[in-house]
Design an enzyme around this catalytic site. Sequence first.
Site, mmCIF file in Angstrom:
data_model
loop_
_atom_site.group_PDB
_atom_site.id
_atom_site.type_symbol
_atom_site.label_atom_id
_atom_site.label_comp_id
_atom_site.label_asym_id
_atom_site.label_seq_id
_atom_site.Cartn_x
_atom_site.Cartn_y
_atom_site.Cartn_z
ATOM 1 N N TYR A 131 0.822 -1.220 0.000
ATOM 2 C CA TYR A 131 0.000 0.000 0.000
ATOM 3 C C TYR A 131 0.850 1.262 0.000
ATOM 4 C CZ TYR A 131 -3.867 -3.140 1.147
ATOM 5 O OH TYR A 131 -4.795 -4.151 1.125
ATOM 6 N N LYS B 48 3.760 -15.334 2.365
ATOM 7 C CA LYS B 48 3.706 -16.089 1.107
ATOM 8 C C LYS B 48 5.150 -16.358 0.694
ATOM 9 C CE LYS B 48 1.350 -17.789 -2.369
ATOM 10 N NZ LYS B 48 0.639 -19.069 -2.222
ATOM 11 N N ASP C 148 -2.601 -18.400 1.758
ATOM 12 C CA ASP C 148 -3.748 -19.093 1.153
ATOM 13 C C ASP C 148 -4.292 -20.168 2.097
ATOM 14 O OD1 ASP C 148 -1.208 -20.024 0.659
ATOM 15 O OD2 ASP C 148 -1.603 -20.798 -1.335
ATOM 16 N N ASP D 115 -5.080 -6.819 5.915
ATOM 17 C CA ASP D 115 -6.311 -6.136 5.519
ATOM 18 C C ASP D 115 -7.383 -7.172 5.186
ATOM 19 O OD1 ASP D 115 -8.139 -4.314 4.649
ATOM 20 O OD2 ASP D 115 -7.008 -3.595 2.926
ATOM 21 N N ASP E 106 -10.586 -8.727 7.931
ATOM 22 C CA ASP E 106 -12.006 -8.625 7.571
ATOM 23 C C ASP E 106 -12.663 -10.003 7.600
ATOM 24 O OD1 ASP E 106 -12.005 -5.922 7.324
ATOM 25 O OD2 ASP E 106 -12.837 -5.890 5.292
#
Length: 348
Positions: free
Chosen positions: A143, A192, A224, A248, A252
């Site tokens: 970001y 990852k 994943d 992020d 959620d």
Amino acid sequence: MKNYTIAVIEGDGIGPEITAAGMQVLEAVGKKYGFGFTFNKVLAGGCAIDKVGVPLPEEAVHTCLESDSVLLGAVGGPKWDTLPGHLRPEKALLGIRKALELYANLRPARLLPELKGACPLREAVAEEGFDMVIVRELTGGMYFGESGRRFGLGGEEAFDTECYSVAEIERIGVIAFELARSRRKNLINIDKANVLESSRLWREVMHRLKERYPDVQYSDMLVDNAAMQLIRDPKQFDVVVTSNMFGDILSDEASQITGSIGLLPSASLGETKRGLYEPIHGSAPDIAGQDKANPIATVLSCAMMLRLSLDQPEAAQDIDDAVSRVLAKGCAPPTSPLPAKRPSPARK
Ligand SMILES: NC(=O)c1ccc[n+]([C@@H]2O[C@H](COP(=O)([O-])OP(=O)(O)OC[C@H]3O[C@@H](n4cnc5c(N)ncnc54)[C@H](O)[C@@H]3O)[C@@H](O)[C@H]2O)c1
């Protein structure tokens, strides 16, 4: 008597209602435990755009920097949705996080026994319950990396860059290990590393840090797999640490499986004791001013403030216990963004 100065960003929509409840609870608990508060209201968000033309006036930042902590309601609403990006209420959130250097976002996700019926997971999983905290890096990664558009051989391209320094990884890692140490002493690092170089450095730094925390049980998980494990077996998670983008998405996902997004608090922390505390829900413009807003997420955010920034763990626990008692009495949240679970024949 100890007195704490708190900057209060009421914001928009239900923000003023829920922060008022938070301040009331802080004053009550302060009276009981012998400390006081000075609340300084700060203009930020859509209301600041209306009054002074910018989402985050300089003065607001200054007041927050001078405070022991910041309590935030929520910002935004349809009234400001068509404004250009730099003038949107959300700019106030990014600006305040940057100004206060809040690089660690802590989001607890706990399935309250009273809300098992609203949990969208399998009944057996909901029955076991879960109680985790996701520690998300907040000021680095994709970001904030280099991004842009260009023309390549195949025509127009766009790119975003994930970049983390050792120092950035170390400081978020320390917060996560310390938090794990204060809870069930289990930390899962999510990355990852099988594909991304930034994740491989992230993992290396976490492995170096784990040597300093032999009392914390540490493991790695690929993102994943983590997305799947969160819905398959959420009780395995205690503290989770991850990068900005993975955090992020996963935070959620974790909040949705509690079935109670309207009850969940959060904290954003940096190098100093000062933190920013806010409910994870938005400004709920559809119910603003109707006395329907559930203040519990804000009240629990105040408990996090007492515990993490103001060194008042007993007062914090008192608030957590009071909320549990209220919920146990059947005072369910007035609205939950998730529909109540319907009985499914397949589950019998
Ligand atoms: N940190 C923040 O300030 C923040 C976070 C998310 C969204 N927003 C902003 O809030 C505005 C509304 O966003 P949204 O509708 O997507 O999400 P929202 O969380 O505001 O509302 C979603 C639904 O949940 C209900 N709800 C939310 N909080 C509640 C509470 N405390 N008590 C009872 N019901 C509650 C709302 O009435 C609505 O039906 C947007 O402008 C968005 O950008 C701000």
